[in-house]
Design a protein around this motif. Structure first.
Motif, PDB file in Angstrom:
ATOM      1  N   SER A 132       1.053  -0.934   0.152  1.00 51.27           N
ATOM      2  CA  SER A 132       0.277  -0.202  -0.108  1.00 51.27           C
ATOM      3  C   SER A 132       1.042   1.303   0.400  1.00 51.27           C
ATOM      4  O   SER A 132       1.812   1.030   0.952  1.00 51.27           O
ATOM      5  CB  SER A 132      -0.983  -0.037   1.264  1.00 51.27           C
ATOM      6  N   PHE A 149      -6.636   3.348  13.353  1.00 51.92           N
ATOM      7  CA  PHE A 149      -8.456   2.684  13.105  1.00 51.92           C
ATOM      8  C   PHE A 149      -9.081   2.980  14.736  1.00 51.92           C
ATOM      9  O   PHE A 149      -8.519   3.176  15.436  1.00 51.92           O
ATOM     10  CB  PHE A 149      -7.583   0.915  12.740  1.00 51.92           C
ATOM     11  N   GLU A 180     -11.731   2.162   1.545  1.00 50.68           N
ATOM     12  CA  GLU A 180     -11.288   2.417   2.578  1.00 50.68           C
ATOM     13  C   GLU A 180     -11.055   4.560   2.198  1.00 50.68           C
ATOM     14  O   GLU A 180     -10.618   4.586   1.352  1.00 50.68           O
ATOM     15  CB  GLU A 180      -9.687   2.402   3.308  1.00 50.68           C
ATOM     16  N   THR A 181     -11.241   4.969   3.295  1.00 49.87           N
ATOM     17  CA  THR A 181     -11.520   6.254   3.260  1.00 49.87           C
ATOM     18  C   THR A 181     -10.077   7.110   4.021  1.00 49.87           C
ATOM     19  O   THR A 181     -10.565   6.850   5.502  1.00 49.87           O
ATOM     20  CB  THR A 181     -13.074   7.362   2.996  1.00 49.87           C
ATOM     21  N   LEU A 195     -11.022  -1.119  -2.187  1.00 45.90           N
ATOM     22  CA  LEU A 195      -9.968  -2.729  -1.670  1.00 45.90           C
ATOM     23  C   LEU A 195     -10.532  -3.623  -2.800  1.00 45.90           C
ATOM     24  O   LEU A 195     -10.046  -4.317  -3.179  1.00 45.90           O
ATOM     25  CB  LEU A 195     -10.065  -2.222  -0.566  1.00 45.90           C
ATOM     26  N   SER A 227      -8.140   6.284   9.253  1.00 43.05           N
ATOM     27  CA  SER A 227      -8.840   4.779   8.023  1.00 43.05           C
ATOM     28  C   SER A 227     -10.619   4.128   8.153  1.00 43.05           C
ATOM     29  O   SER A 227     -10.965   4.103   9.720  1.00 43.05           O
ATOM     30  CB  SER A 227      -8.421   3.964   7.808  1.00 43.05           C
ATOM     31  N   TYR A 229     -13.641   2.487   6.826  1.00 39.73           N
ATOM     32  CA  TYR A 229     -13.399   1.266   6.039  1.00 39.73           C
ATOM     33  C   TYR A 229     -15.233   1.105   5.919  1.00 39.73           C
ATOM     34  O   TYR A 229     -15.950   0.784   6.411  1.00 39.73           O
ATOM     35  CB  TYR A 229     -13.450   0.031   5.864  1.00 39.73           C
TER      36      TYR A 229
END
Lengths: 242, 210
Positions: A132, A149, A180-181, A195, A227, A229
């Protein structure tokens, strides 16, 4: 002679240091003045008590200790300890040094053994997300380059206003996208990563997601990059066949 | 250097009866037996003065040891203007004064406790005449304790001058040499110290007596 004059001379009077005439004057005054006579008596009693103080005993061993120190200073401490005759000074010096060394070794060995028992072993390997480009271990934790997270400590960012307009969804093909933002510390979206899903179909949706605005996530009250999701699905509902 | 053990058995050697001058000469020559004799001759008075000045027998023992070490190290500088005894007294007083200053700086809270340490020492007074009753002996011990306590409440300078003059029996001239002050100062300070002691004793003994 006044009382004050007599009292000033009492010490010299008792020592016999006054001239005969002066001494006579003091004697005459003392016979006449009860207060000064009492003062003189008190002084005599104090001096008597002082000279009756007994000699204090307890000087035994001073000679030996003094001569020992002088000998040590002459020879130097290390040499004196080594060459001292067994019967002369401290015959127990070598055995006591040996036992002290033994005790020290036991204590050190115990400390080492305890240290080994408590050793947690090698640390687990750090899990990283390979490939990534948005992930950077060198960026500080909680920044856009290294987002956190959601957890008990990290609050989730909350979207301000509607997520995205209807026409975007309308243009979308049927199916599910996994996105994913990364919500930056100022509430903007710093990265959007698809993703899973068809990237060509999803492009308008991803553009819309990039324009979203959030109340940033927080760690201990401080805004941090987080992050988020999301699974976004579109399913056409067809009219039932009758 | 000859063995120290031999020095301790100095009674058997010909230093007995040597004059101060002769003893000093031998000490300066580095004869350990002569120095052992010098220590043996003066250790009682050095310990007594240090114990009375400091009010603590253990401290006094350490102080005595340091005093004799200083005597040994500075023997060469002793010019003989005063007697050896007066010179040693001077070293004792200076050493005890420094030691007490050190106490005051580091153990302020323990300064007042020192007078409590003396009763056990006073209790070991040598027995008086055979006719002395146990009551008389106890009274003598108690009185000595009161006098020591009163001494310790005086300033160090007053205590030192009283002990040198009244207990050690030095003349004003010798006290002046021991304290390194003019004779006139000795007389005026002595008068004030005696009066201070009288007041202290009257405050304790006077109130206890009928």
């Amino acid at each position: 002679m006044t009382c004050r004059g007599v009292r000033r001379r009492l010490s010299a009077y008792l020592d016999g240091d006054l001239r005969p005439a002066e001494s006579g004057e003091v004697r005459v005054h003392l016979e006449a003045c009860a207060e000064c006579a009492e003062r003189c008596l008190g002084l005599r009693a104090a001096l008597g008590a002082l000279s009756a103080l007994p000699r204090l005993e307890g000087s035994d061993g001073i000679s030996a200790r003094v001569l020992d120190r002088i000998e040590l200073e002459r020879r130097g401490p290390g040499f004196a300890l080594l060459v001292r005759r067994w019967g002369a000074g401290r015959p127990l010096i070598i055995p006591s040094l040996l036992s002290a060394a033994l005790i020290l070794m036991v204590v050190l060995a115990g400390a080492l053994a305890l240290d080994r028992i408590n050793d947690p072993g090698p640390l687990p390997e750090v899990a990283t997300r390979g490939g990534s480009e948005t992930w950077s271990m060198s960026a500080p934790s909680g920044s856009e380059g290294n987002p956190l997270f959601q957890s008990a400590d990290v609050t989730a960012p909350r979207a301000r206003g509607t997520a995205f307009p209807d026409h975007v969804l309308a243009e979308m093909a049927e199916g599910t996208l996994f996105v994913e933002t990364v919500v930056a510390r100022d509430g903007t979206v710093s990265t959007v990563t698809l993703l899973n899903g068809d990237s060509r179909e999803a492009r308008p949706l991803l553009e819309a997601l990039r324009r979203e605005r959030f109340e940033p996530g927080r760690l201990k009250g401080r805004p941090v990059a987080v992050s988020v999701y999301r699974l976004i699905s579109r399913m056409d509902v067809l009219a039932s066949i009758t | 250097m000859a063995s120290v053990d031999m020095a301790l058995a100095s009674e058997a050697l010909p230093w007995e009866g040597a004059s101060d001058g002769r003893l000093l000469e031998l000490c300066r020559g580095g004869d350990p037996r002569a120095f052992a004799r010098l220590v043996a001759l003066h250790e009682g008075m050095v310990f007594n003065l240090a114990a009375r000045l400091l009010g603590d027998p253990e401290e006094a023992k350490d102080a005595s040891q340091e005093v004799f070490l200083q005597v040994f190290r500075t023997l060469a500088r002793f010019e003989g203007r005063s007697s050896l005894r007066t010179w040693i007294f001077r070293i004792v007083v200076n050493h005890c004064r420094n030691r007490q200053r050190w106490w005051r700086r580091r153990k302020k809270d323990r300064c007042c406790a020192i007078e409590d340490l003396t009763p056990s020492q006073e209790a070991r007074l040598p027995a008086g005449p055979e006719s002395e009753s146990p009551y008389e002996h106890a009274r003598r011990v108690e009185e000595a304790r009161h006098v020591q306590a009163a001494l310790l409440r005086l300033s160090f300078d007053h205590r030192a001058i009283l002990l040198l003059r009244e207990v050690e029996g030095l003349s004003c001239e010798q006290v002046a040499a021991a304290l390194h002050v003019p004779e006139g100062t000795v007389k005026s300070r002595l008068a004030r110290a005696r009066d201070a002691l009288r007041r202290q004793l009257e405050a304790t003994l006077g109130s206890a007596r009928p």
